[in-house]
Motif scaffolding. Sequence first.
Motif, PDB file in Angstrom:
ATOM      1  N   GLU A 154       0.846  -1.201   0.000  1.00 59.35           N
ATOM      2  CA  GLU A 154       0.000   0.000   0.000  1.00 59.35           C
ATOM      3  C   GLU A 154       0.879   1.247   0.000  1.00 59.35           C
ATOM      4  OE1 GLU A 154      -0.304  -2.539   2.249  1.00 59.35           O
ATOM      5  OE2 GLU A 154      -2.017  -3.464   1.234  1.00 59.35           O
ATOM      6  N   GLU A 155       1.950   1.213   0.790  1.00 57.30           N
ATOM      7  CA  GLU A 155       2.844   2.370   0.855  1.00 57.30           C
ATOM      8  C   GLU A 155       3.543   2.592  -0.492  1.00 57.30           C
ATOM      9  OE1 GLU A 155       3.904   2.439   5.638  1.00 57.30           O
ATOM     10  OE2 GLU A 155       5.164   1.246   4.296  1.00 57.30           O
ATOM     11  N   CYS A 156       3.926   1.497  -1.163  1.00 55.76           N
ATOM     12  CA  CYS A 156       4.554   1.643  -2.488  1.00 55.76           C
ATOM     13  C   CYS A 156       3.581   2.284  -3.466  1.00 55.76           C
ATOM     14  CB  CYS A 156       5.011   0.286  -3.033  1.00 55.76           C
ATOM     15  SG  CYS A 156       6.505  -0.311  -2.250  1.00 55.76           S
ATOM     16  N   TYR A 158       1.082   4.242  -2.727  1.00 60.45           N
ATOM     17  CA  TYR A 158       0.930   5.651  -2.319  1.00 60.45           C
ATOM     18  C   TYR A 158       2.122   6.471  -2.816  1.00 60.45           C
ATOM     19  CZ  TYR A 158       0.933   9.757   0.688  1.00 60.45           C
ATOM     20  OH  TYR A 158       0.973  11.041   1.142  1.00 60.45           O
ATOM     21  N   ILE A 159       3.321   5.950  -2.587  1.00 60.56           N
ATOM     22  CA  ILE A 159       4.546   6.657  -2.985  1.00 60.56           C
ATOM     23  C   ILE A 159       4.560   6.871  -4.497  1.00 60.56           C
ATOM     24  CG2 ILE A 159       7.056   6.257  -3.235  1.00 60.56           C
ATOM     25  CD1 ILE A 159       6.966   5.154  -0.337  1.00 60.56           C
ATOM     26  N   SER A 161       1.968   7.114  -6.484  1.00 61.49           N
ATOM     27  CA  SER A 161       0.989   8.131  -6.892  1.00 61.49           C
ATOM     28  C   SER A 161       1.488   9.533  -6.531  1.00 61.49           C
ATOM     29  CB  SER A 161      -0.393   7.851  -6.302  1.00 61.49           C
ATOM     30  OG  SER A 161      -0.372   8.071  -4.915  1.00 61.49           O
ATOM     31  N   VAL A 162       2.143   9.675  -5.371  1.00 65.55           N
ATOM     32  CA  VAL A 162       2.683  10.990  -4.999  1.00 65.55           C
ATOM     33  C   VAL A 162       3.810  11.377  -5.967  1.00 65.55           C
ATOM     34  CG1 VAL A 162       3.842  12.326  -3.185  1.00 65.55           C
ATOM     35  CG2 VAL A 162       2.041  10.709  -2.569  1.00 65.55           C
TER      36      VAL A 162
END
Length: 245
Positions: A154-156, A158-159, A161-162
Amino acid sequence: MGVKKHPTYKTMEPIYEGKAKRLFTTDDPNVLRMEYKDSATAFNGVKKEDFENKGRFNKAITLIIYRMLESKGVKTHLVDDVDDINLLVKKVSIMPLEVIVRNVAAGSFSKRMGVTEGTAFKKPIVEFSYKDDSLGDPFINDDYAREMGAASEEECAYIKSVALLINETLKEFFLTANLRLIDFKIEFGRLAEDPSVIVLADEISPDTCRLWDVTTGKKMDKDRFRQGLGGFMEAYDEVLSRLQK
Ligand code: UDP
Protein backbone atom coordinates in the motif's frame (compact mmCIF):
# COMPACT_ATOMS: atom_id res chain seq x y z
CA MET A 1 29.12 31.61 6.66
CA GLY A 2 27.48 32.08 10.07
CA VAL A 3 24.18 30.53 11.06
CA LYS A 4 21.63 33.22 11.88
CA LYS A 5 19.45 32.98 14.96
CA HIS A 6 16.09 31.41 14.38
CA PRO A 7 13.23 31.58 16.88
CA THR A 8 12.56 27.87 16.88
CA TYR A 9 15.98 26.36 17.20
CA LYS A 10 19.33 26.36 18.92
CA THR A 11 22.12 24.56 17.12
CA MET A 12 22.95 21.37 18.93
CA GLU A 13 24.68 18.11 18.10
CA PRO A 14 25.64 16.98 14.61
CA ILE A 15 23.89 13.63 14.11
CA TYR A 16 24.55 12.73 10.50
CA GLU A 17 26.86 13.64 7.67
CA GLY A 18 26.09 12.49 4.15
CA LYS A 19 27.68 13.25 0.79
CA ALA A 20 25.90 16.58 0.33
CA LYS A 21 24.27 17.47 3.66
CA ARG A 22 24.77 17.51 7.42
CA LEU A 23 22.03 17.15 10.03
CA PHE A 24 21.97 18.71 13.49
CA THR A 25 19.52 18.33 16.34
CA THR A 26 17.66 21.39 17.61
CA ASP A 27 15.92 22.14 20.89
CA ASP A 28 12.77 20.66 19.38
CA PRO A 29 13.20 16.84 19.34
CA ASN A 30 11.05 16.57 16.20
CA VAL A 31 12.93 19.22 14.21
CA LEU A 32 16.41 19.04 12.68
CA ARG A 33 18.63 21.60 10.98
CA MET A 34 19.77 20.45 7.54
CA GLU A 35 22.95 22.07 6.23
CA TYR A 36 23.73 21.90 2.52
CA LYS A 37 27.43 21.30 1.84
CA ASP A 38 29.51 22.51 -1.10
CA SER A 39 30.66 19.02 -2.12
CA ALA A 40 29.69 17.28 -5.34
CA THR A 41 29.95 13.51 -5.73
CA ALA A 42 29.17 11.15 -8.57
CA PHE A 43 29.50 7.45 -9.38
CA ASN A 44 28.72 6.40 -5.79
CA GLY A 45 31.27 8.84 -4.33
CA VAL A 46 34.17 7.85 -6.63
CA LYS A 47 34.30 11.35 -8.21
CA LYS A 48 34.31 14.10 -5.57
CA GLU A 49 35.03 17.83 -5.57
CA ASP A 50 34.01 20.97 -3.68
CA PHE A 51 32.31 23.86 -5.51
CA GLU A 52 31.85 27.25 -3.90
CA ASN A 53 28.16 28.18 -3.47
CA LYS A 54 26.85 24.73 -4.37
CA GLY A 55 25.19 24.33 -0.95
CA ARG A 56 23.63 27.76 -1.27
CA PHE A 57 22.22 27.05 -4.75
CA ASN A 58 20.81 23.64 -3.83
CA LYS A 59 19.27 24.87 -0.59
CA ALA A 60 17.61 27.83 -2.35
CA ILE A 61 16.32 25.69 -5.25
CA THR A 62 15.01 22.98 -2.87
CA LEU A 63 13.22 25.62 -0.78
CA ILE A 64 11.47 27.16 -3.81
CA ILE A 65 10.39 23.70 -5.04
CA TYR A 66 9.25 22.44 -1.64
CA ARG A 67 7.16 25.57 -1.03
CA MET A 68 5.60 25.17 -4.46
CA LEU A 69 4.85 21.47 -3.84
CA GLU A 70 3.39 22.21 -0.37
CA SER A 71 1.08 24.75 -2.04
CA LYS A 72 -0.16 21.93 -4.31
CA GLY A 73 -0.91 19.69 -1.32
CA VAL A 74 2.24 17.53 -1.24
CA LYS A 75 3.25 16.74 2.35
CA THR A 76 6.97 17.40 2.91
CA HIS A 77 9.50 17.51 5.74
CA LEU A 78 10.03 21.28 5.33
CA VAL A 79 9.52 23.39 8.46
CA ASP A 80 11.21 26.71 7.72
CA ASP A 81 14.02 28.57 6.04
CA VAL A 82 17.01 29.47 8.22
CA ASP A 83 19.77 31.10 6.20
CA ASP A 84 21.86 30.67 3.03
CA ILE A 85 22.69 27.00 3.57
CA ASN A 86 20.31 25.74 6.26
CA LEU A 87 16.69 24.60 6.44
CA LEU A 88 14.66 23.37 9.38
CA VAL A 89 13.05 20.02 8.63
CA LYS A 90 10.84 17.57 10.48
CA LYS A 91 12.75 14.64 11.89
CA VAL A 92 12.00 11.58 9.75
CA SER A 93 13.33 8.12 9.30
CA ILE A 94 14.30 8.01 5.62
CA MET A 95 12.79 4.99 3.83
CA PRO A 96 15.53 2.97 2.09
CA LEU A 97 14.04 3.65 -1.34
CA GLU A 98 15.20 5.91 -4.13
CA VAL A 99 12.15 6.77 -6.18
CA ILE A 100 13.04 7.78 -9.73
CA VAL A 101 10.61 9.28 -12.22
CA ARG A 102 11.60 9.49 -15.89
CA ASN A 103 9.97 11.45 -18.70
CA VAL A 104 12.79 11.07 -21.22
CA ALA A 105 15.48 8.38 -21.58
CA ALA A 106 18.86 9.34 -20.06
CA GLY A 107 21.52 8.10 -17.64
CA SER A 108 21.19 4.57 -16.33
CA PHE A 109 17.97 3.92 -18.31
CA SER A 110 19.71 4.62 -21.62
CA LYS A 111 22.70 2.55 -20.57
CA ARG A 112 20.67 -0.42 -19.27
CA MET A 113 18.10 -0.50 -22.07
CA GLY A 114 20.21 0.71 -25.01
CA VAL A 115 17.74 3.53 -25.72
CA THR A 116 19.18 6.78 -27.13
CA GLU A 117 19.35 9.62 -24.63
CA GLY A 118 16.59 12.12 -25.35
CA THR A 119 13.93 9.59 -26.40
CA ALA A 120 10.66 10.78 -24.82
CA PHE A 121 8.42 8.21 -23.09
CA LYS A 122 4.69 7.98 -23.86
CA LYS A 123 3.97 8.01 -20.12
CA PRO A 124 6.29 8.65 -17.16
CA ILE A 125 8.24 5.71 -15.74
CA VAL A 126 8.45 5.28 -11.95
CA GLU A 127 11.16 3.00 -10.62
CA PHE A 128 12.52 2.08 -7.19
CA SER A 129 16.08 1.43 -6.07
CA TYR A 130 17.03 -0.01 -2.71
CA LYS A 131 19.11 2.64 -0.93
CA ASP A 132 22.31 0.84 0.02
CA ASP A 133 25.67 2.14 -1.21
CA SER A 134 27.43 -1.16 -0.44
CA LEU A 135 25.00 -2.96 -2.79
CA GLY A 136 25.20 -0.14 -5.37
CA ASP A 137 21.54 0.90 -4.86
CA PRO A 138 20.05 -2.06 -6.76
CA PHE A 139 16.93 -1.74 -8.90
CA ILE A 140 13.93 -3.28 -7.07
CA ASN A 141 10.15 -3.57 -7.37
CA ASP A 142 7.35 -3.32 -4.80
CA ASP A 143 7.62 -7.03 -3.91
CA TYR A 144 11.31 -6.55 -3.03
CA ALA A 145 10.42 -3.39 -1.07
CA ARG A 146 7.86 -5.36 0.98
CA GLU A 147 10.21 -8.30 1.66
CA MET A 148 13.12 -5.99 2.58
CA GLY A 149 10.82 -4.22 5.05
CA ALA A 150 11.29 -0.93 3.20
CA ALA A 151 7.61 -0.24 2.45
CA SER A 152 4.34 -2.16 2.36
CA GLU A 153 2.50 -2.71 -0.94
CA GLU A 154 0.00 0.00 0.00
CA GLU A 155 2.84 2.37 0.85
CA CYS A 156 4.55 1.64 -2.49
CA ALA A 157 1.31 2.43 -4.33
CA TYR A 158 0.93 5.65 -2.32
CA ILE A 159 4.55 6.66 -2.99
CA LYS A 160 4.12 5.98 -6.69
CA SER A 161 0.99 8.13 -6.89
CA VAL A 162 2.68 10.99 -5.00
CA ALA A 163 5.77 10.68 -7.25
CA LEU A 164 3.59 11.01 -10.36
CA LEU A 165 1.79 14.03 -8.93
CA ILE A 166 5.15 15.62 -8.09
CA ASN A 167 6.31 14.88 -11.65
CA GLU A 168 3.32 16.63 -13.25
CA THR A 169 3.70 19.62 -10.91
CA LEU A 170 7.47 19.88 -11.39
CA LYS A 171 7.31 19.46 -15.17
CA GLU A 172 4.97 22.43 -15.44
CA PHE A 173 6.96 24.49 -12.92
CA PHE A 174 10.31 23.93 -14.66
CA LEU A 175 8.74 24.76 -18.03
CA THR A 176 8.00 28.25 -16.70
CA ALA A 177 11.81 28.52 -16.33
CA ASN A 178 12.30 27.17 -19.88
CA LEU A 179 13.65 23.90 -18.45
CA ARG A 180 12.64 20.41 -19.51
CA LEU A 181 12.38 17.88 -16.67
CA ILE A 182 14.04 14.73 -18.01
CA ASP A 183 14.08 12.67 -14.79
CA PHE A 184 14.55 13.03 -11.03
CA LYS A 185 15.08 11.11 -7.82
CA ILE A 186 13.09 11.68 -4.64
CA GLU A 187 13.11 10.15 -1.18
CA PHE A 188 10.41 9.74 1.43
CA GLY A 189 10.56 9.53 5.21
CA ARG A 190 8.36 8.47 8.10
CA LEU A 191 7.72 11.22 10.64
CA ALA A 192 9.54 10.58 13.94
CA GLU A 193 6.43 11.76 15.79
CA ASP A 194 4.14 9.43 13.78
CA PRO A 195 5.81 6.77 11.59
CA SER A 196 2.51 6.04 9.83
CA VAL A 197 2.82 9.44 8.10
CA ILE A 198 5.04 9.38 4.99
CA VAL A 199 6.35 12.73 3.70
CA LEU A 200 8.61 13.87 0.89
CA ALA A 201 12.10 14.41 2.33
CA ASP A 202 15.64 15.24 1.11
CA GLU A 203 16.49 17.73 -1.63
CA ILE A 204 15.08 18.41 -5.08
CA SER A 205 17.81 20.25 -6.96
CA PRO A 206 19.94 19.98 -10.09
CA ASP A 207 21.88 17.32 -8.13
CA THR A 208 18.81 15.08 -8.19
CA CYS A 209 17.03 16.16 -11.39
CA ARG A 210 18.06 16.18 -15.04
CA LEU A 211 17.08 19.55 -16.52
CA TRP A 212 17.68 20.51 -20.14
CA ASP A 213 17.20 24.00 -21.52
CA VAL A 214 14.04 23.84 -23.67
CA THR A 215 15.47 26.03 -26.43
CA THR A 216 19.06 24.80 -26.71
CA GLY A 217 18.94 21.36 -25.06
CA LYS A 218 21.87 22.40 -22.82
CA LYS A 219 22.28 20.25 -19.70
CA MET A 220 21.68 22.36 -16.60
CA ASP A 221 22.28 19.74 -13.88
CA LYS A 222 24.80 17.41 -12.24
CA ASP A 223 25.55 15.72 -15.58
CA ARG A 224 27.84 18.74 -16.19
CA PHE A 225 29.95 17.43 -13.27
CA ARG A 226 29.51 13.70 -14.04
CA GLN A 227 30.51 14.23 -17.67
CA GLY A 228 33.09 17.01 -17.05
CA LEU A 229 31.24 19.45 -19.30
CA GLY A 230 32.38 22.61 -17.41
CA GLY A 231 30.17 25.52 -16.33
CA PHE A 232 28.79 23.41 -13.49
CA MET A 233 27.98 26.10 -10.89
CA GLU A 234 27.08 28.59 -13.63
CA ALA A 235 24.28 26.20 -14.64
CA TYR A 236 22.99 25.90 -11.03
CA ASP A 237 23.12 29.69 -10.67
CA GLU A 238 21.12 30.02 -13.89
CA VAL A 239 18.50 27.47 -12.74
CA LEU A 240 18.08 29.36 -9.45
CA SER A 241 17.71 32.76 -11.09
CA ARG A 242 15.17 31.41 -13.60
CA LEU A 243 13.10 29.87 -10.77
CA GLN A 244 13.21 33.14 -8.81
CA LYS A 245 11.63 35.11 -11.67
N1 UDP B 1 19.75 10.28 -9.05
C1 UDP B 1 20.11 10.81 -7.84
N2 UDP B 1 20.81 10.04 -6.96
C2 UDP B 1 21.16 8.76 -7.23
C3 UDP B 1 20.79 8.21 -8.47
C4 UDP B 1 20.08 9.00 -9.35
O1 UDP B 1 19.79 11.96 -7.53
O2 UDP B 1 21.79 8.11 -6.37
C5 UDP B 1 19.00 11.10 -10.00
C6 UDP B 1 19.84 11.53 -11.20
O3 UDP B 1 20.43 12.79 -10.98
C7 UDP B 1 18.82 11.59 -12.30
C8 UDP B 1 17.78 10.54 -11.92
O4 UDP B 1 17.95 10.33 -10.53
O5 UDP B 1 18.19 12.86 -12.35
C9 UDP B 1 17.92 9.24 -12.67
O6 UDP B 1 19.24 8.77 -12.52
P1 UDP B 1 19.76 7.46 -13.24
O7 UDP B 1 19.06 6.28 -12.68
O8 UDP B 1 19.67 7.68 -14.70
O9 UDP B 1 21.23 7.27 -12.73
P2 UDP B 1 22.61 7.95 -13.10
O10 UDP B 1 22.68 8.00 -14.59
O11 UDP B 1 22.54 9.28 -12.44
O12 UDP B 1 23.59 7.02 -12.48
